[in-house]
Structure formats: C-alpha cells, structure tokens
Design a protein around this motif. Structure first.
Motif, PDB file in Angstrom:
ATOM      1  N   ARG A  53       9.766  16.731   6.780  1.00 33.00           N
ATOM      2  CA  ARG A  53       8.888  16.842   5.437  1.00 33.00           C
ATOM      3  C   ARG A  53       8.797  16.824   4.249  1.00 33.00           C
ATOM      4  NH1 ARG A  53       6.505  21.342   7.245  1.00 33.00           N
ATOM      5  NH2 ARG A  53       8.106  22.989   5.993  1.00 33.00           N
ATOM      6  N   ALA A  54      10.720  17.571   3.902  1.00 33.68           N
ATOM      7  CA  ALA A  54      10.784  17.041   2.001  1.00 33.68           C
ATOM      8  C   ALA A  54      10.713  15.946   1.853  1.00 33.68           C
ATOM      9  CB  ALA A  54      11.672  18.863   1.803  1.00 33.68           C
ATOM     10  N   ARG A  55      12.153  15.200   2.898  1.00 39.59           N
ATOM     11  CA  ARG A  55      12.376  13.506   2.960  1.00 39.59           C
ATOM     12  C   ARG A  55      11.102  12.581   2.499  1.00 39.59           C
ATOM     13  NH1 ARG A  55      15.937  15.690   6.340  1.00 39.59           N
ATOM     14  NH2 ARG A  55      14.408  13.656   7.424  1.00 39.59           N
ATOM     15  N   ALA A  56      10.021  12.565   3.278  1.00 35.10           N
ATOM     16  CA  ALA A  56       8.887  12.313   3.706  1.00 35.10           C
ATOM     17  C   ALA A  56       8.137  12.291   2.650  1.00 35.10           C
ATOM     18  CB  ALA A  56       7.809  12.722   5.065  1.00 35.10           C
ATOM     19  N   ARG A  57       7.781  13.579   1.917  1.00 35.62           N
ATOM     20  CA  ARG A  57       7.121  14.041   0.302  1.00 35.62           C
ATOM     21  C   ARG A  57       7.449  13.281  -0.358  1.00 35.62           C
ATOM     22  NH1 ARG A  57       3.072  18.238   1.483  1.00 35.62           N
ATOM     23  NH2 ARG A  57       3.540  18.641  -1.582  1.00 35.62           N
ATOM     24  N   ALA A  58       8.292  13.501  -0.573  1.00 37.73           N
ATOM     25  CA  ALA A  58       9.016  12.533  -1.782  1.00 37.73           C
ATOM     26  C   ALA A  58       9.329  10.808  -1.393  1.00 37.73           C
ATOM     27  CB  ALA A  58      10.558  13.093  -1.922  1.00 37.73           C
ATOM     28  N   ASP A  59       9.570   9.993  -0.427  1.00 39.76           N
ATOM     29  CA  ASP A  59       9.159   8.643  -0.346  1.00 39.76           C
ATOM     30  C   ASP A  59       7.906   8.397  -0.871  1.00 39.76           C
ATOM     31  OD1 ASP A  59      11.541   8.850   0.502  1.00 39.76           O
ATOM     32  OD2 ASP A  59      11.591   8.593   2.592  1.00 39.76           O
ATOM     33  N   LEU A  60       6.897   9.484  -0.660  1.00 40.65           N
ATOM     34  CA  LEU A  60       5.247   9.292  -0.203  1.00 40.65           C
ATOM     35  C   LEU A  60       5.007   9.142  -1.845  1.00 40.65           C
ATOM     36  CD1 LEU A  60       3.047   7.870   1.311  1.00 40.65           C
ATOM     37  CD2 LEU A  60       2.316  10.897   0.913  1.00 40.65           C
ATOM     38  N   MET A 120      -0.769  13.486   1.854  1.00 46.18           N
ATOM     39  CA  MET A 120      -0.168  14.864   2.067  1.00 46.18           C
ATOM     40  C   MET A 120      -1.009  15.501   2.823  1.00 46.18           C
ATOM     41  SD  MET A 120       2.916  14.422   0.143  1.00 46.18           S
ATOM     42  CE  MET A 120       3.097  13.651  -0.811  1.00 46.18           C
ATOM     43  N   GLU A 121      -2.368  15.302   3.305  1.00 48.60           N
ATOM     44  CA  GLU A 121      -2.795  16.339   4.587  1.00 48.60           C
ATOM     45  C   GLU A 121      -2.588  15.326   6.175  1.00 48.60           C
ATOM     46  OE1 GLU A 121      -3.802  14.711   1.338  1.00 48.60           O
ATOM     47  OE2 GLU A 121      -4.883  15.878   0.966  1.00 48.60           O
ATOM     48  N   GLU A 122      -2.281  14.131   6.174  1.00 41.59           N
ATOM     49  CA  GLU A 122      -1.848  13.526   6.792  1.00 41.59           C
ATOM     50  C   GLU A 122      -0.707  13.796   7.282  1.00 41.59           C
ATOM     51  OE1 GLU A 122      -2.391   9.267   7.654  1.00 41.59           O
ATOM     52  OE2 GLU A 122      -4.472   9.626   6.878  1.00 41.59           O
ATOM     53  N   LEU A 123       0.860  13.620   6.122  1.00 41.65           N
ATOM     54  CA  LEU A 123       2.015  14.537   6.725  1.00 41.65           C
ATOM     55  C   LEU A 123       1.855  15.761   7.269  1.00 41.65           C
ATOM     56  CD1 LEU A 123       4.795  13.763   6.497  1.00 41.65           C
ATOM     57  CD2 LEU A 123       4.951  14.478   3.818  1.00 41.65           C
ATOM     58  N   ASP A 124       1.167  16.771   6.393  1.00 40.70           N
ATOM     59  CA  ASP A 124       0.959  18.094   7.308  1.00 40.70           C
ATOM     60  C   ASP A 124       0.515  18.048   8.092  1.00 40.70           C
ATOM     61  OD1 ASP A 124       1.863  19.000   4.569  1.00 40.70           O
ATOM     62  OD2 ASP A 124       0.031  19.583   3.843  1.00 40.70           O
ATOM     63  N   ASP A 125      -0.211  17.382   8.540  1.00 44.07           N
ATOM     64  CA  ASP A 125      -1.087  17.287   9.924  1.00 44.07           C
ATOM     65  C   ASP A 125      -0.355  17.223  11.035  1.00 44.07           C
ATOM     66  OD1 ASP A 125      -3.503  18.604   9.351  1.00 44.07           O
ATOM     67  OD2 ASP A 125      -4.551  16.569   9.428  1.00 44.07           O
ATOM     68  N   LEU A 126       0.694  16.002  10.606  1.00 45.19           N
ATOM     69  CA  LEU A 126       1.591  15.898  11.939  1.00 45.19           C
ATOM     70  C   LEU A 126       2.473  16.234  11.741  1.00 45.19           C
ATOM     71  CD1 LEU A 126       2.454  12.886  13.216  1.00 45.19           C
ATOM     72  CD2 LEU A 126       4.172  12.383  11.420  1.00 45.19           C
ATOM     73  N   LEU A 127       3.531  16.939  10.615  1.00 44.61           N
ATOM     74  CA  LEU A 127       4.618  17.833  10.696  1.00 44.61           C
ATOM     75  C   LEU A 127       4.143  19.087  10.810  1.00 44.61           C
ATOM     76  CD1 LEU A 127       7.000  15.559   8.094  1.00 44.61           C
ATOM     77  CD2 LEU A 127       6.798  15.485  10.827  1.00 44.61           C
ATOM     78  N   GLY A 128       3.263  19.789  10.141  1.00 43.51           N
ATOM     79  CA  GLY A 128       2.651  20.820  10.586  1.00 43.51           C
ATOM     80  C   GLY A 128       3.639  21.569   9.210  1.00 43.51           C
ATOM     81  N   VAL A 178       4.944   7.296  12.954  1.00 40.08           N
ATOM     82  CA  VAL A 178       3.389   7.758  12.188  1.00 40.08           C
ATOM     83  C   VAL A 178       3.291   6.654  11.523  1.00 40.08           C
ATOM     84  CG1 VAL A 178       1.671   9.121  12.096  1.00 40.08           C
ATOM     85  CG2 VAL A 178       3.517   8.963  13.943  1.00 40.08           C
ATOM     86  N   PRO A 179       2.572   5.939  10.882  1.00 39.36           N
ATOM     87  CA  PRO A 179       2.029   5.566   9.714  1.00 39.36           C
ATOM     88  C   PRO A 179       1.772   7.052   8.957  1.00 39.36           C
ATOM     89  CG  PRO A 179       0.896   4.568  10.680  1.00 39.36           C
ATOM     90  CD  PRO A 179       1.920   4.826  11.587  1.00 39.36           C
ATOM     91  N   PHE A 216       0.844  -1.480  -0.096  1.00 39.39           N
ATOM     92  CA  PHE A 216      -0.037  -0.085  -0.292  1.00 39.39           C
ATOM     93  C   PHE A 216       1.163   1.517   0.371  1.00 39.39           C
ATOM     94  CE2 PHE A 216      -2.792  -3.391   1.515  1.00 39.39           C
ATOM     95  CZ  PHE A 216      -4.081  -2.599   1.009  1.00 39.39           C
ATOM     96  N   PRO A 217       0.491   2.176  -0.876  1.00 40.90           N
ATOM     97  CA  PRO A 217       1.689   3.740  -1.157  1.00 40.90           C
ATOM     98  C   PRO A 217       1.367   3.955   0.569  1.00 40.90           C
ATOM     99  CG  PRO A 217      -1.046   3.632  -1.762  1.00 40.90           C
ATOM    100  CD  PRO A 217      -0.419   2.413  -1.879  1.00 40.90           C
ATOM    101  N   ARG A 218       1.883   3.959   1.302  1.00 39.33           N
ATOM    102  CA  ARG A 218       1.911   4.520   2.510  1.00 39.33           C
ATOM    103  C   ARG A 218       3.950   4.889   2.994  1.00 39.33           C
ATOM    104  NH1 ARG A 218       0.433   0.725   7.984  1.00 39.33           N
ATOM    105  NH2 ARG A 218       2.023  -0.406   7.770  1.00 39.33           N
ATOM    106  N   ILE A 219       3.958   5.671   4.026  1.00 37.41           N
ATOM    107  CA  ILE A 219       5.415   5.909   4.279  1.00 37.41           C
ATOM    108  C   ILE A 219       4.985   5.889   6.257  1.00 37.41           C
ATOM    109  CG2 ILE A 219       6.649   6.810   2.697  1.00 37.41           C
ATOM    110  CD1 ILE A 219       5.447   9.894   4.185  1.00 37.41           C
ATOM    111  N   VAL A 220       6.070   5.555   6.689  1.00 40.70           N
ATOM    112  CA  VAL A 220       6.239   5.563   8.340  1.00 40.70           C
ATOM    113  C   VAL A 220       6.831   6.674   8.425  1.00 40.70           C
ATOM    114  CG1 VAL A 220       6.587   4.145  10.145  1.00 40.70           C
ATOM    115  CG2 VAL A 220       5.779   3.436   8.837  1.00 40.70           C
ATOM    116  N   VAL A 221       6.882   7.646   9.581  1.00 33.53           N
ATOM    117  CA  VAL A 221       7.206   8.576   9.415  1.00 33.53           C
ATOM    118  C   VAL A 221       7.793   9.030  11.307  1.00 33.53           C
ATOM    119  CG1 VAL A 221       7.037  11.909  10.113  1.00 33.53           C
ATOM    120  CG2 VAL A 221       6.597  10.204   8.122  1.00 33.53           C
ATOM    121  N   ALA A 222       8.996   9.281  11.362  1.00 30.55           N
ATOM    122  CA  ALA A 222       9.643   9.923  12.831  1.00 30.55           C
ATOM    123  C   ALA A 222      10.132  11.194  13.555  1.00 30.55           C
ATOM    124  CB  ALA A 222      10.780   8.634  13.107  1.00 30.55           C
ATOM    125  N   ALA A 223       8.120  11.216  13.984  1.00 33.91           N
ATOM    126  CA  ALA A 223       7.845  12.751  13.741  1.00 33.91           C
ATOM    127  C   ALA A 223       8.144  12.667  15.103  1.00 33.91           C
ATOM    128  CB  ALA A 223       6.537  13.032  13.461  1.00 33.91           C
TER     129      ALA A 223
END
Length: 232
Positions: A122-129, A105-113, A100-101, A86-93
């Motif tokens: 945030r940039a690395r996570a966006r690129a990975d996703l 992008m909305e979830e990523l923005d909510d997590l990292l602001g 956090v899985p 499934f297209p998802r990543i895990v971010v150590a925020a």
C-alpha cells in the motif's frame, strides 16, 4: 484528472456544429419577415424585433465558442496524455487474478484495505500514485489543460442558459420559428441527417419555413435587394 467522456463531448460538439449553420444564411435572409401572429398589420409586424431570432443568433455565437473551447481542451489533453499518461498505477493485489488499474487513493484503499499484510504494498502504491499525479499536475500547469477545460465548461454553461431562454421565448416571425427549429436539430439529432423520426420531419418543416420566408421577402420586395440575392 481528465474526464472519461471527452471524446464523446468533442464528437457531439463537432457534429452539432456541422448541423448548425446550414440554415443560418437562409434564416438571416428571412429575418425581416414576420408572419403576423397578432393583430398587427404585416407592415407593423415587420419592424417588431423577434426575440427568438435574436436569442438564436446569440446562442449560435455561444455554441461556436463552446465548440472552439472543446477542440482546444481536447488538443491539450491529448498532448498531456501523450507526454505524461493518465495519473494511474497498476497494482498486483493479493487475491486478484490480474493487476488492477488504480486512479485514486480511494480505489487503492478499497483494493488493499488496512491490513498489516498489505502495508508495504500500500505504501509503495500510494507513493507511485502521488508521484504520477505530481508529474501530471506539473505538466498540466505548463500546458494549460485544466484552464482550457474550465473555459470550456463556462462556455457550455452559457450556451445551455441561452438555449433554455430560447426555448421559452415566443417567436413572432417565421425566422424566429425557424431559428428555434434549427436549434432543436442542432441539440437533438444524434447524427447529421438523422433518418429517424422526428428529425426528417423537423428538417422538412424548417425548409418549408425558410422557403415561405423567402417567398414573402420576394413578394414584399425585400428579396430583390443585392444583399438578399447574394445571400441566397
């Protein structure tokens, strides 16, 4: 991206397909019998088409198509998940006790602001996703999962429209009433042979209607034909 309720959808359709068809042959053998609900004579009523029974037959065909489409999209989804995941990543925020899985992008923005302190993460996570989503989309194009899912959704909508029409159609024969009860069982029972009220009672009423239809067929000579005997 895949929906989270696919396994439930598949089991539901499979279960319903097991429930449907148990009375198909019996109903078909009784379809010539019209327990008169009007002032028509029994002979006249026998030749009046029963819209409810005809709709039930049409719905049953649509139901089978939906079940087949569901099985296909489930098979393709399983293949896609196995090959790509499934297209998802895990971010150590920062501030989170565990990674956090993230699936959007909305979830990523909510997590990292939008804080500068998290910009690199945030940039690395966006690129990975984005990369994972691109791999999913490319494999999906090859496998045909999204197209199969679209076909299933269209089939399910057609089935829904037909059964709503069936509910509203007046039955003019025992077979028509039995057909509507069979559809109620197929749509309503949460398990095969459900013991909870009102499902045993509905199954009993359906069995009564089929039995009465067979008796009337036999009484009027319809049930003595070779086709009727072989279908029983």
């Amino acid at each position: 991206m895949a929906d989270s309720d696919h396994s439930t959808s598949l089991s539901s359709v499979t279960r319903r397909r097991l429930l449907v068809g148990t009375a198909t042959v019996s109903l078909a053998s009784a379809s010539h019998i019209s327990g008169p609900v009007s002032a028509r004579s029994p002979e006249e009523t026998r030749h009046v088409p029963d819209m409810a029974f005809a709709l039930w037959q049409e719905w049953l065909t649509a139901h089978e198509k939906t079940a087949a489409a569901c099985r296909k999209q489930q098979r393709l989804e399983t293949r896609l998940v196995k090959e790509i995941g499934f297209p998802r990543i895990v971010v150590a925020a920062p501030g989170e006790p565990e990674p956090v899985p993230i699936v959007s992008m909305e979830e990523l923005d909510d997590l990292l602001g939008c804080e500068p302190a998290t910009s690199s993460l945030r940039a690395r996570a966006r690129a990975d996703l984005i990369a994972h989503q691109a791999r999913w989309d490319a494999a999906d194009e090859t496998i045909g999962y999204s197209q199969a899912k679209h076909v299933e959704e269209e089939a399910a909508e057609r089935e829904r429209q037909l059964i709503e029409t069936l509910w509203a159609a007046p039955a003019h024969s025992l077979a028509g009433v039995a057909a509507k009860l069979d559809a109620v069982l197929a749509e309503g029972e949460w398990c095969k042979g459900c013991p909870e009220f009102p499902w045993p009672q509905i199954r009993g009423a359906l069995a009564d209607l089929v039995r009465i239809g067979r008796l009337q067929n036999a009484f009027q000579g319809v049930g003595s034909s070779p086709s009727a005997e072989s279908s029983g």
